[in-house]
Design an enzyme around this catalytic site. Structure first.
Site, PDB file in Angstrom:
ATOM      1  CG  LEU A 104       9.213 -17.343  -3.681  1.00  0.00           C
ATOM      2  CD1 LEU A 104       9.095 -17.321  -2.156  1.00  0.00           C
ATOM      3  CD2 LEU A 104       9.728 -15.996  -4.177  1.00  0.00           C
ATOM      4  CG  HIS A 119      -0.402   2.124  -9.221  1.00  0.00           C
ATOM      5  ND1 HIS A 119      -0.589   1.786  -7.906  1.00  0.00           N
ATOM      6  CD2 HIS A 119      -1.479   2.881  -9.563  1.00  0.00           C
ATOM      7  CE1 HIS A 119      -1.732   2.305  -7.482  1.00  0.00           C
ATOM      8  NE2 HIS A 119      -2.290   2.971  -8.466  1.00  0.00           N
ATOM      9  CG  ASP A 171      -2.080   0.948   1.107  1.00  0.00           C
ATOM     10  OD1 ASP A 171      -2.379   1.390  -0.025  1.00  0.00           O
ATOM     11  OD2 ASP A 171      -2.700   1.272   2.143  1.00  0.00           O
TER      12      ASP A 171
HETATM   13  C1  IPE Z   1      -5.427  -2.720  -0.049  1.00  0.00           C
HETATM   14  O1  IPE Z   1      -5.092  -1.390  -0.271  1.00  0.00           O
HETATM   15  C2  IPE Z   1      -5.474  -3.469  -1.351  1.00  0.00           C
HETATM   16  C3  IPE Z   1      -4.189  -3.680  -2.011  1.00  0.00           C
HETATM   17  C4  IPE Z   1      -3.013  -3.378  -1.529  1.00  0.00           C
HETATM   18  C5  IPE Z   1      -4.272  -4.306  -3.300  1.00  0.00           C
HETATM   19  P1  IPE Z   1      -6.195  -0.253  -0.438  1.00  0.00           P
HETATM   20  O2  IPE Z   1      -5.465   1.010  -0.643  1.00  0.00           O
HETATM   21  O3  IPE Z   1      -7.173  -0.651  -1.486  1.00  0.00           O
HETATM   22  O4  IPE Z   1      -6.921  -0.315   0.980  1.00  0.00           O
HETATM   23  P2  IPE Z   1      -7.816   0.764   1.731  1.00  0.00           P
HETATM   24  O5  IPE Z   1      -8.830   1.255   0.739  1.00  0.00           O
HETATM   25  O6  IPE Z   1      -6.896   1.864   2.148  1.00  0.00           O
HETATM   26  O7  IPE Z   1      -8.386   0.033   2.888  1.00  0.00           O
HETATM   27  C1  IPE Z   2      -1.507   0.232  -3.319  1.00  0.00           C
HETATM   28  O1  IPE Z   2      -1.335   1.613  -3.373  1.00  0.00           O
HETATM   29  C2  IPE Z   2      -1.822  -0.369  -4.662  1.00  0.00           C
HETATM   30  C3  IPE Z   2      -3.207  -0.820  -4.803  1.00  0.00           C
HETATM   31  C4  IPE Z   2      -4.129  -0.793  -3.892  1.00  0.00           C
HETATM   32  C5  IPE Z   2      -3.598  -1.322  -6.100  1.00  0.00           C
HETATM   33  P1  IPE Z   2      -2.550   2.623  -3.370  1.00  0.00           P
HETATM   34  O2  IPE Z   2      -2.940   2.889  -4.778  1.00  0.00           O
HETATM   35  O3  IPE Z   2      -3.651   2.160  -2.507  1.00  0.00           O
HETATM   36  O4  IPE Z   2      -1.855   3.907  -2.761  1.00  0.00           O
HETATM   37  P2  IPE Z   2      -2.477   4.899  -1.699  1.00  0.00           P
HETATM   38  O5  IPE Z   2      -2.930   4.066  -0.546  1.00  0.00           O
HETATM   39  O6  IPE Z   2      -3.596   5.600  -2.384  1.00  0.00           O
HETATM   40  O7  IPE Z   2      -1.353   5.807  -1.342  1.00  0.00           O
HETATM   41 MG    MG Z   3      -4.080   2.393  -0.552  1.00  0.00          MG
END
Ligand code: IPE
Ligand code: IPE
Ligand code: MG
Length: 254
Positions: free
Chosen positions: A145, A51, A34
């Protein structure tokens, strides 16, 4: 295999005294990757740049996990809830598996990595699914792995689906109600024969689970860090594993 141990010993021990015990490495590490969007925002970049940078972290962490002796690495790449995001961002995320695998698949094959996916194939664009299926197919005879992408995955939906399947088998007389056990449920979940995660890591400072492996994490050790995923390195993985090794897993006992 102990290359990283050596590297981390020499490079990191000086700074932070990380010392990994090779006989107590978590078999299954699962990561909620995240913070890509916030990482990008902090640099004045579009979210998708985050990303993209996150993909490099996937590579680093996969190699490091393999080197320290992790057997299964599950990476939460896209949740069933992430479809709520703007179309452009979803489209970009759906192109990443293809991009990642077109660059890395040869090396993954060479490193004896097995690619797997946990999630629903239905709903994924054809190009995303084809890339993942090709990687699964090309690595299926490998023995190293397991690199398991949680893609289009949501734990509650997984549980609902499993309960429905079990109910239907009971109704048709294929399964006796009294044979429904924890083990049976575990095996029927999408994670199937994989061991439960020993260690779950979440980056970005959020202290929540976001619908990830709810059943499977009953006794997982949790480790949270403020680091955004694109900045996550081998060093953070080693730090998390070291902390894991200092914990006493009691499973309710003494
Ligand atoms: C969790 O992250 C999902 C992934 C890392 C794929 P999100 O960014 O979607 O989670 P919330 O919305 O902050 O809970
Ligand atoms: C995690 O990063 C990737 C996915 C959930 C796909 P985020 O896109 O949720 O990044 P933040 O949380 O908005 O910073
Ligand atoms: Mg996120």
């Amino acid at each position: 295999m102990f290359h990283l141990f050596k590297r981390t010993r020499s490079d990191l021990e000086r700074e932070e005294a990380f010392e990994l015990m090779p006989d107590n490495v978590p078999k299954h590490v699962a990561i909620i990757m995240d913070g890509n969007g916030r990482w990008a925002k902090g640099r004045g970049l579009p979210r998708i740049a985050g990303h993209h940078a996150g993909m490099k972290a996937v590579k680093r962490v996969t190699i490091a996990a393999d080197e320290i002796g992790v057997e299964v690495l599950t990476l939460y790449a896209f949740s069933t809830e992430n479809w709520k995001r703007p179309r452009d961002e979803v489209d970009f995320l759906m192109k990443l598996p293809q991009e990642f695998l077109s660059i890395e698949l040869d090396e993954l094959v060479e490193k004896n990595v097995r690619v797997r996916m946990t999630g629903w194939k239905e709903g994924l664009p054809a190009h995303t699914l084809e890339a993942v299926e090709k990687a699964i197919e090309r690595t299926k005879h490998n023995t190293g792995l397991i690199l398991n992408f949680a893609l289009n995955y949501g734990s509650r939906h997984e549980i609902v689906q499993t309960v429905r399947d079990i109910a239907s088998e009971v109704r048709q007389g294929e399964l006796k109600q009294e044979d429904i056990s924890e083990e049976l449920i575990s095996n029927r979940l999408l994670t199937g024969a994989l061991p439960d995660p020993d260690l779950i890591i979440r980056t970005s400072g959020e202290i929540r689970i976001s619908n990830f492996l709810l059943w499977q994490m009953a006794y997982s050790e949790l480790w949270f860090t403020d680091i955004y995923w694109p900045e996550f390195t081998e060093r953070h993985l080693v730090q998390a594993v070291c902390e894991y090794q200092r914990r006493a897993r009691r499973y309710g006992g003494l």
